[in-house]
Design an enzyme around this catalytic site. Structure first.
Site, PDB file in Angstrom:
ATOM      1  N   ASP A  34       0.828  -1.198   0.000  1.00  0.00           N
ATOM      2  CA  ASP A  34       0.000   0.000   0.000  1.00  0.00           C
ATOM      3  C   ASP A  34       0.867   1.254   0.000  1.00  0.00           C
ATOM      4  OD1 ASP A  34      -2.113  -1.668   0.067  1.00  0.00           O
ATOM      5  OD2 ASP A  34      -2.779  -1.164   2.099  1.00  0.00           O
ATOM      6  N   LEU A  84     -33.707 -11.427 -12.079  1.00  0.00           N
ATOM      7  CA  LEU A  84     -33.586 -12.869 -12.301  1.00  0.00           C
ATOM      8  C   LEU A  84     -34.756 -13.578 -11.656  1.00  0.00           C
ATOM      9  CD1 LEU A  84     -29.817 -13.324 -11.374  1.00  0.00           C
ATOM     10  CD2 LEU A  84     -30.818 -13.569 -13.649  1.00  0.00           C
ATOM     11  N   GLU A 116     -22.132 -19.013 -10.888  1.00  0.00           N
ATOM     12  CA  GLU A 116     -21.357 -18.017 -10.135  1.00  0.00           C
ATOM     13  C   GLU A 116     -22.156 -17.593  -8.906  1.00  0.00           C
ATOM     14  OE1 GLU A 116     -21.215 -14.229 -12.533  1.00  0.00           O
ATOM     15  OE2 GLU A 116     -22.807 -15.275 -13.608  1.00  0.00           O
ATOM     16  N   LYS A 118     -24.216 -15.346  -6.351  1.00  0.00           N
ATOM     17  CA  LYS A 118     -25.102 -14.190  -6.523  1.00  0.00           C
ATOM     18  C   LYS A 118     -24.687 -13.140  -5.512  1.00  0.00           C
ATOM     19  CE  LYS A 118     -29.856 -12.840  -7.205  1.00  0.00           C
ATOM     20  NZ  LYS A 118     -29.684 -11.545  -6.553  1.00  0.00           N
ATOM     21  N   ASP A 120     -24.571  -9.959  -3.236  1.00  0.00           N
ATOM     22  CA  ASP A 120     -25.626  -9.231  -2.560  1.00  0.00           C
ATOM     23  C   ASP A 120     -25.184  -7.780  -2.413  1.00  0.00           C
ATOM     24  OD1 ASP A 120     -27.993  -8.792  -1.346  1.00  0.00           O
ATOM     25  OD2 ASP A 120     -27.495  -9.802   0.530  1.00  0.00           O
ATOM     26  N   ARG A 139     -29.412   0.414 -11.287  1.00  0.00           N
ATOM     27  CA  ARG A 139     -30.444  -0.344 -11.987  1.00  0.00           C
ATOM     28  C   ARG A 139     -31.783   0.399 -11.988  1.00  0.00           C
ATOM     29  NH1 ARG A 139     -34.365  -3.852 -10.725  1.00  0.00           N
ATOM     30  NH2 ARG A 139     -34.892  -5.282 -12.384  1.00  0.00           N
ATOM     31  N   TYR A 226     -17.856  -6.719  -9.141  1.00  0.00           N
ATOM     32  CA  TYR A 226     -17.708  -7.875 -10.025  1.00  0.00           C
ATOM     33  C   TYR A 226     -18.701  -7.735 -11.165  1.00  0.00           C
ATOM     34  CZ  TYR A 226     -14.761 -10.836  -7.019  1.00  0.00           C
ATOM     35  OH  TYR A 226     -13.745 -11.361  -6.288  1.00  0.00           O
ATOM     36  N   LYS A 317     -31.604 -19.390  -4.748  1.00  0.00           N
ATOM     37  CA  LYS A 317     -31.387 -18.578  -3.547  1.00  0.00           C
ATOM     38  C   LYS A 317     -31.170 -19.442  -2.307  1.00  0.00           C
ATOM     39  CE  LYS A 317     -32.549 -14.463  -3.456  1.00  0.00           C
ATOM     40  NZ  LYS A 317     -33.508 -13.539  -4.053  1.00  0.00           N
ATOM     41  N   CYS A 411     -25.457  -9.534  40.168  1.00  0.00           N
ATOM     42  CA  CYS A 411     -25.406 -10.755  39.358  1.00  0.00           C
ATOM     43  C   CYS A 411     -26.710 -11.521  39.560  1.00  0.00           C
ATOM     44  CB  CYS A 411     -24.220 -11.613  39.769  1.00  0.00           C
ATOM     45  SG  CYS A 411     -24.256 -13.262  39.024  1.00  0.00           S
ATOM     46  N   CYS A 414     -25.701 -14.994  41.577  1.00  0.00           N
ATOM     47  CA  CYS A 414     -25.155 -15.044  42.935  1.00  0.00           C
ATOM     48  C   CYS A 414     -25.389 -13.763  43.728  1.00  0.00           C
ATOM     49  CB  CYS A 414     -23.663 -15.389  42.910  1.00  0.00           C
ATOM     50  SG  CYS A 414     -22.631 -14.046  42.312  1.00  0.00           S
ATOM     51  N   CYS A 429     -19.918  -9.953  36.658  1.00  0.00           N
ATOM     52  CA  CYS A 429     -20.231 -10.337  38.032  1.00  0.00           C
ATOM     53  C   CYS A 429     -18.923 -10.343  38.799  1.00  0.00           C
ATOM     54  CB  CYS A 429     -20.854 -11.736  38.033  1.00  0.00           C
ATOM     55  SG  CYS A 429     -20.728 -12.572  39.624  1.00  0.00           S
ATOM     56  N   CYS A 435     -19.404 -17.453  42.515  1.00  0.00           N
ATOM     57  CA  CYS A 435     -20.648 -17.447  41.733  1.00  0.00           C
ATOM     58  C   CYS A 435     -20.856 -18.821  41.084  1.00  0.00           C
ATOM     59  CB  CYS A 435     -20.579 -16.361  40.660  1.00  0.00           C
ATOM     60  SG  CYS A 435     -22.020 -16.351  39.559  1.00  0.00           S
TER      61      CYS A 435
END
Ligand code: 9MJ
Length: 676
Positions: A34, A84, A116, A118, A120, A139, A226, A317, A411, A414, A429, A435
């Protein structure tokens, strides 16, 4: 520098940066660090500042954005962006193929499909004219989308020009803009630091980042891309098949998912779906299914489209991984080290194929931040095999009587005071091993597989042993008798005998296992191994001060302090003495000279695949004992990658980076040479 010299250097720098972008985003094999990349980039920026007339719109520096837009211009897609059809079962996949064969009876069998993941994320269309990116649009409704050109130009995974000397006059690349889990988590950390609302999931984060009126904001976000198709495109772009066309795009510098492959028939589709279901949890990004497309473009054309989707493609899916349900109550669970975790009690709901009735709320701070109330409808998420979690409330469905969740002051088990460590989100606690809940969890941890590995001693049985007062601390386990156990309801003579045998067998252990079993806060397996390798004996670890402990790899101030505090407690010292007196033992550590001689001493080693002669845990323990640093991911700093059977992507990465790879035989030889 003369203008001409500057021009030449600028071109050189741009070519280098494009090449490194390609290596990083398309090939997934970075060529430079980098820092090196940044240095070239800064040099280019400086030169362009000096000679502004040499700036071109497709210079990598032009990715940083510009002034915010008023709103997004609408763009009509020349070729509609279709969605699709979905299939939720194997039968529906078979139906898909049946329809294809009905419509195209002479299609060659078995039918060849591309397969391939899908993605998201957010679908986008990238228009290249004469090889230059000229327009990017979302889209939208498939017919009309929004112009996000300047935002898309800031996404480093999206090429500003195609890497070919003979670009097509027109090519619209279509694909998905998405965010990796790593980028998503980094972004949400930053959002919180800035006091801004975190994003609910990577898809929302990707969509929110691309649809920023200020492209500078988009530029700060690490978006990925992609491609999975095209809209308007010159004939010269298209090969005979989808996969060959995608390979061509890839050559031109467009990122294409490396998991794209060709499969045959319904069997091939099912098999691919199974493989991706199994890999899903380990992918760097979210997918919500897999996509199959008839691979031949000629047959695609024959099959055509319905009004909304191609007939030649289907998305298989995964079952939904999120669901809405009622938060009925919040209970408090006490962990091994006293951490108090709020747990949601839910109206049972099916998520991703299993019924969920409780889910973690992580900690009380998060409950307050997300404003989750009892009586709320909440979003429950199950990701892979991890425990279900409550993502947040559905505010629109909040009833007037929803009750806030109140963090406990005592707690719940205890009654000890609850403490909160400065700077930490967790409540604890303060009862320690007083405890009962902590005692129970400590014992569960002590007997667990990676600790003392006492099979047949589950949580229910531990609870009964505690109730009976037969066991209070781990060393008491070694004084149980067969008669005692056999007298428990539902426990036969035989299972009592088996349990006693398992307890007996556990006495023969290793120092790392023993250290891990003690349950020192934040001392996991790896830290236990490092401690054992560094100090060699329990006594030296118990005597070490914080400074000595911090010399061990991965041990910082906090963990060192935990260790010192743990061994200082009289009760803990008594339990350890009890364990040793009961006969718990481990082999002598490897001698120090052998460590220094070992080719692994001081080296960074990564294991991948299955070894035949030992488990991965053993291999790790032996390497650590020889002074190696065993890590999980391959980088340039890795010295050796040990490659077993069916290795994962680590082997590929090692090959790319030129890291020395050892097969099992070579590994064993080097181990043998190390042991006196
Ligand atoms: C996604 N979302 O990953 C398509 N998609 O193909 C893939 N979407 C698609 N293909 C035609 N891999 C229309 C949409």
């Amino acid at each position: 520098m003369t203008r001409e010299e500057a021009r030449r250097r600028i071109e050189e720098l741009r070519a280098l940066i494009r090449r490194y972008d390609y290596a990083y985003y398309v090939l997934d094999e970075p060529e430079v660090s980098d820092a090196e990349y940044d240095a070239l980039f800064n040099e280019l920026k400086a030169l362009e500042a000096q000679f502004p007339d040499l700036i071109t719109p497709d210079s990598p520096t032009q990715r940083v954005g510009g002034a915010p837009a008023e709103g997004f211009r609408k763009v009509r897609h020349r070729v509609p962006m279709l969605s699709l059809d979905n299939a939720f079962s194997d039968e529906e996949l078979a139906d898909f193929e049946r329809r294809i064969i009905e419509l195209a009876p002479d299609i060659p069998r078995p039918v060849e499909y591309s397969a391939e993941p899908k993605m998201d994320g957010l679908a986008i269309s990238l228009r290249y004219e004469a090889g230059r990116l000229v327009e990017a649009s979302t889209r939208g409704d498939g017919e009309v989308g929004e112009d996000v050109t300047r935002n898309a130009m800031t996404v480093r995974a999206i090429p500003l020009r195609l890497m070919t000397d003979t670009p097509p006059a027109v090519l619209e690349v279509r694909g998905e803009v998405f965010m990796t889990h790593a980028a998503f988590e980094a972004l949400n950390r930053q959002q919180m630091e800035r006091g801004e609302k975190p994003f609910a999931n990577p898809r929302n984060a990707a969509a929110g980042s691309l649809r920023q009126l200020d492209p500078k904001v988009t530029a700060e976000r690490q978006l990925s891309f992609y491609a999975y198709g095209w809209g308007e495109a010159d004939d010269q772009v298209l090969a005979d098949t989808y996969t060959d066309t995608m390979a061509r795009l890839r050559q031109w510098g467009v990122p294409v998912n490396p998991l794209l492959e060709v499969v045959h028939g319904v069997e091939g589709m099912r098999d691919y779906f199974e493989r991706m279901s199994a890999r899903r949890a380990r992918l760097a990004y979210d997918i919500d299914g897999v996509v199959f497309k008839v691979n031949s473009l000629q047959w695609q054309e024959r099959l055509g489209y319905t009004s909304r989707a191609p007939r030649w493609a289907i998305a298989r899916k995964f079952p939904a991984q999120e669901a809405w349900t009622l938060l009925e109550d919040v209970i408090v669970q006490v962990g091994r080290t006293g951490a108090l975790t709020p747990v949601a009690k839910l109206k049972p709901v099916r998520v991703g194929g299993v019924t969920v009735s409780s889910a973690t709320l992580h900690n009380f701070e998060e409950v307050a931040r997300k404003d989750i109330r009892i009586g709320d409808t909440v979003i429950v998420r199950r990701a892979g095999d991890v425990i279900p979690e409550v993502v947040g409330p559905v505010l629109s469905k909040r009833p007037p009587d929803a009750r806030p969740v109140v963090p406990p002051e005592k707690c719940p088990v205890c009654g000890s005071d609850v403490i909160r460590e400065p700077g930490k989100a967790v409540l604890r606690c303060s009862g320690g091993l007083f405890c009962p809940a902590q005692r129970q969890r400590a014992l569960e941890h002590f007997v667990s597989r990676k600790a003392m590995d006492i099979r047949g001693l589950g949580p229910k049985l531990i609870a009964r042993l505690l109730e009976k007062g037969w066991v209070e601390h781990p060393d008491d386990l070694y004084h149980l008798t067969c008669e005692q156990l056999a007298s428990l309801e539902g426990m036969g003579e035989k299972s009592a005998r088996n349990l006693i045998d398992a307890i007996e067998a556990s006495k023969n252990t290793t120092l790392p296992r023993f250290l891990f079993a003690l349950g020192i806060p934040e001392v996991g397996e790896v830290t236990a191994e490092n401690l054992a390798a560094h100090f060699g004996s329990l006594e030296t670890i118990m005597q070490a001060d914080a400074a000595a402990l911090e010399a061990v790899p991965d041990i910082g101030e906090v963990v060192a302090d935990n260790i010192v505090t743990f061994f200082r407690q009289p009760l803990n010292r008594k339990v350890i003495r009890g364990l040793l007196e009961a006969g718990v033992h481990w082999p002598e550590p490897v001698r120090a000279e052998a460590v220094a001689d070992s080719p692994f001493a001081g080296r960074t080693v990564v294991l991948t695949g299955t070894l035949h002669s030992m488990t991965r845990g053993e291999a790790k323990a032996r390497l650590t004992a020889l002074g190696a640093h065993v890590t999980n991911s391959v980088s340039r700093r890795t010295d050796f990658v040990i490659v077993g059977e069916s290795p994962g992507s680590k082997a590929r990465k090692a090959e790319q980076l030129g890291v020395t790879m050892l097969d099992e035989r070579q590994f064993l030889e080097m181990l043998d040479g190390s042991t006196p």
